[in-house]
Design a protein around this motif. Sequence first.
Motif, PDB file in Angstrom:
ATOM      1  N   PHE A  12       0.823  -1.210   0.000  1.00  0.00           N
ATOM      2  CA  PHE A  12       0.000   0.000   0.000  1.00  0.00           C
ATOM      3  C   PHE A  12       0.857   1.260   0.000  1.00  0.00           C
ATOM      4  O   PHE A  12       0.556   2.224  -0.703  1.00  0.00           O
ATOM      5  N   LEU A  13       1.909   1.266   0.800  1.00  0.00           N
ATOM      6  CA  LEU A  13       2.774   2.451   0.867  1.00  0.00           C
ATOM      7  C   LEU A  13       3.473   2.717  -0.458  1.00  0.00           C
ATOM      8  O   LEU A  13       3.550   3.869  -0.914  1.00  0.00           O
ATOM      9  N   ILE A  14       3.970   1.671  -1.094  1.00  0.00           N
ATOM     10  CA  ILE A  14       4.665   1.852  -2.381  1.00  0.00           C
ATOM     11  C   ILE A  14       3.680   2.284  -3.465  1.00  0.00           C
ATOM     12  O   ILE A  14       3.970   3.197  -4.254  1.00  0.00           O
ATOM     13  N   ALA A  15       2.500   1.656  -3.503  1.00  0.00           N
ATOM     14  CA  ALA A  15       1.504   2.040  -4.506  1.00  0.00           C
ATOM     15  C   ALA A  15       1.042   3.481  -4.290  1.00  0.00           C
ATOM     16  O   ALA A  15       0.887   4.254  -5.252  1.00  0.00           O
ATOM     17  N   GLY A  16       0.831   3.874  -3.048  1.00  0.00           N
ATOM     18  CA  GLY A  16       0.427   5.242  -2.756  1.00  0.00           C
ATOM     19  C   GLY A  16       1.503   6.250  -3.124  1.00  0.00           C
ATOM     20  O   GLY A  16       1.207   7.324  -3.649  1.00  0.00           O
ATOM     21  N   ALA A  17       2.752   5.892  -2.847  1.00  0.00           N
ATOM     22  CA  ALA A  17       3.851   6.790  -3.203  1.00  0.00           C
ATOM     23  C   ALA A  17       3.970   6.939  -4.719  1.00  0.00           C
ATOM     24  O   ALA A  17       4.206   8.046  -5.225  1.00  0.00           O
ATOM     25  N   LEU A  18       3.772   5.856  -5.461  1.00  0.00           N
ATOM     26  CA  LEU A  18       3.849   5.929  -6.915  1.00  0.00           C
ATOM     27  C   LEU A  18       2.698   6.759  -7.495  1.00  0.00           C
ATOM     28  O   LEU A  18       2.904   7.527  -8.441  1.00  0.00           O
ATOM     29  N   LEU A  19       1.513   6.606  -6.939  1.00  0.00           N
ATOM     30  CA  LEU A  19       0.398   7.422  -7.415  1.00  0.00           C
ATOM     31  C   LEU A  19       0.593   8.898  -7.083  1.00  0.00           C
ATOM     32  O   LEU A  19       0.278   9.773  -7.903  1.00  0.00           O
ATOM     33  N   SER A  20       1.127   9.188  -5.927  1.00  0.00           N
ATOM     34  CA  SER A  20       1.408  10.583  -5.574  1.00  0.00           C
ATOM     35  C   SER A  20       2.498  11.164  -6.468  1.00  0.00           C
ATOM     36  O   SER A  20       2.431  12.337  -6.868  1.00  0.00           O
ATOM     37  N   LEU A  21       3.489  10.351  -6.803  1.00  0.00           N
ATOM     38  CA  LEU A  21       4.533  10.787  -7.733  1.00  0.00           C
ATOM     39  C   LEU A  21       3.940  11.043  -9.114  1.00  0.00           C
ATOM     40  O   LEU A  21       4.273  12.047  -9.760  1.00  0.00           O
ATOM     41  N   ALA A  22       3.054  10.161  -9.562  1.00  0.00           N
ATOM     42  CA  ALA A  22       2.404  10.360 -10.860  1.00  0.00           C
ATOM     43  C   ALA A  22       1.579  11.644 -10.870  1.00  0.00           C
ATOM     44  O   ALA A  22       1.533  12.357 -11.883  1.00  0.00           O
ATOM     45  N   LEU A  50      -4.121   5.314  -0.037  1.00  0.00           N
ATOM     46  CA  LEU A  50      -3.320   4.087   0.040  1.00  0.00           C
ATOM     47  C   LEU A  50      -2.210   4.214   1.082  1.00  0.00           C
ATOM     48  O   LEU A  50      -1.924   3.263   1.811  1.00  0.00           O
ATOM     49  N   ILE A  51      -1.586   5.366   1.143  1.00  0.00           N
ATOM     50  CA  ILE A  51      -0.553   5.585   2.159  1.00  0.00           C
ATOM     51  C   ILE A  51      -1.159   5.520   3.556  1.00  0.00           C
ATOM     52  O   ILE A  51      -0.600   4.906   4.470  1.00  0.00           O
ATOM     53  N   LEU A  52      -2.318   6.134   3.720  1.00  0.00           N
ATOM     54  CA  LEU A  52      -2.988   6.078   5.025  1.00  0.00           C
ATOM     55  C   LEU A  52      -3.374   4.646   5.390  1.00  0.00           C
ATOM     56  O   LEU A  52      -3.268   4.250   6.555  1.00  0.00           O
ATOM     57  N   ALA A  53      -3.826   3.863   4.410  1.00  0.00           N
ATOM     58  CA  ALA A  53      -4.162   2.462   4.679  1.00  0.00           C
ATOM     59  C   ALA A  53      -2.918   1.673   5.058  1.00  0.00           C
ATOM     60  O   ALA A  53      -2.958   0.825   5.965  1.00  0.00           O
ATOM     61  N   GLY A  54      -1.809   1.941   4.391  1.00  0.00           N
ATOM     62  CA  GLY A  54      -0.559   1.270   4.736  1.00  0.00           C
ATOM     63  C   GLY A  54      -0.081   1.622   6.132  1.00  0.00           C
ATOM     64  O   GLY A  54       0.379   0.760   6.886  1.00  0.00           O
ATOM     65  N   VAL A  55      -0.197   2.878   6.494  1.00  0.00           N
ATOM     66  CA  VAL A  55       0.197   3.304   7.837  1.00  0.00           C
ATOM     67  C   VAL A  55      -0.752   2.713   8.882  1.00  0.00           C
ATOM     68  O   VAL A  55      -0.328   2.303   9.969  1.00  0.00           O
ATOM     69  N   ALA A  56      -2.054   2.640   8.545  1.00  0.00           N
ATOM     70  CA  ALA A  56      -3.030   2.075   9.482  1.00  0.00           C
ATOM     71  C   ALA A  56      -2.753   0.600   9.744  1.00  0.00           C
ATOM     72  O   ALA A  56      -2.962   0.111  10.861  1.00  0.00           O
ATOM     73  N   LEU A  57      -2.290  -0.121   8.730  1.00  0.00           N
ATOM     74  CA  LEU A  57      -1.941  -1.524   8.942  1.00  0.00           C
ATOM     75  C   LEU A  57      -0.695  -1.668   9.816  1.00  0.00           C
ATOM     76  O   LEU A  57      -0.538  -2.667  10.514  1.00  0.00           O
TER      77      LEU A  57
END
Length: 128
Positions: A12-22, A50-57
């Motif tokens: 989730f963290l990597i996917a969120g970071a990639l979407l934010s970069l995009a 997605l980043i928030l979901a990754g941090v929540a996990l």
Amino acid sequence: MNTAADTLSAIFLIAGALLSLAAGVGLVRFPNVLARMHAATKPQVLGLLLILAGVALRIRSRSDLTMLLLVGLFQLVTAPVAAHMVGRAAYRLKRPEPDLVVDELADRAPTGAVDSGGGGGNRRRRRG
């Protein structure tokens, strides 16, 4: 269980970071206001969620989860409103005009009359 949650959190963290970069790249590279407005809202909001979901996990305390939920909710409420206001301002300044194929608001907003944004609809100015 802990390894699975950590792995899912990392995904989730990597996917969120990639979407934010995009989203950031789209803001710089897209040619016009409407395309930039899209890049500023859709992938950025999904990336943040997605980043928030990754941090929540990863963090499982109740107070931290409440804060993450509030951040996500605030982002979901404010991003569409901000995009709408940017699009409205761009339309009123005639910025997206070359990109519009069909202008559905042309008959509703007379040329030369600019609404002050006070919620009064299509007010026409008196000439004279």
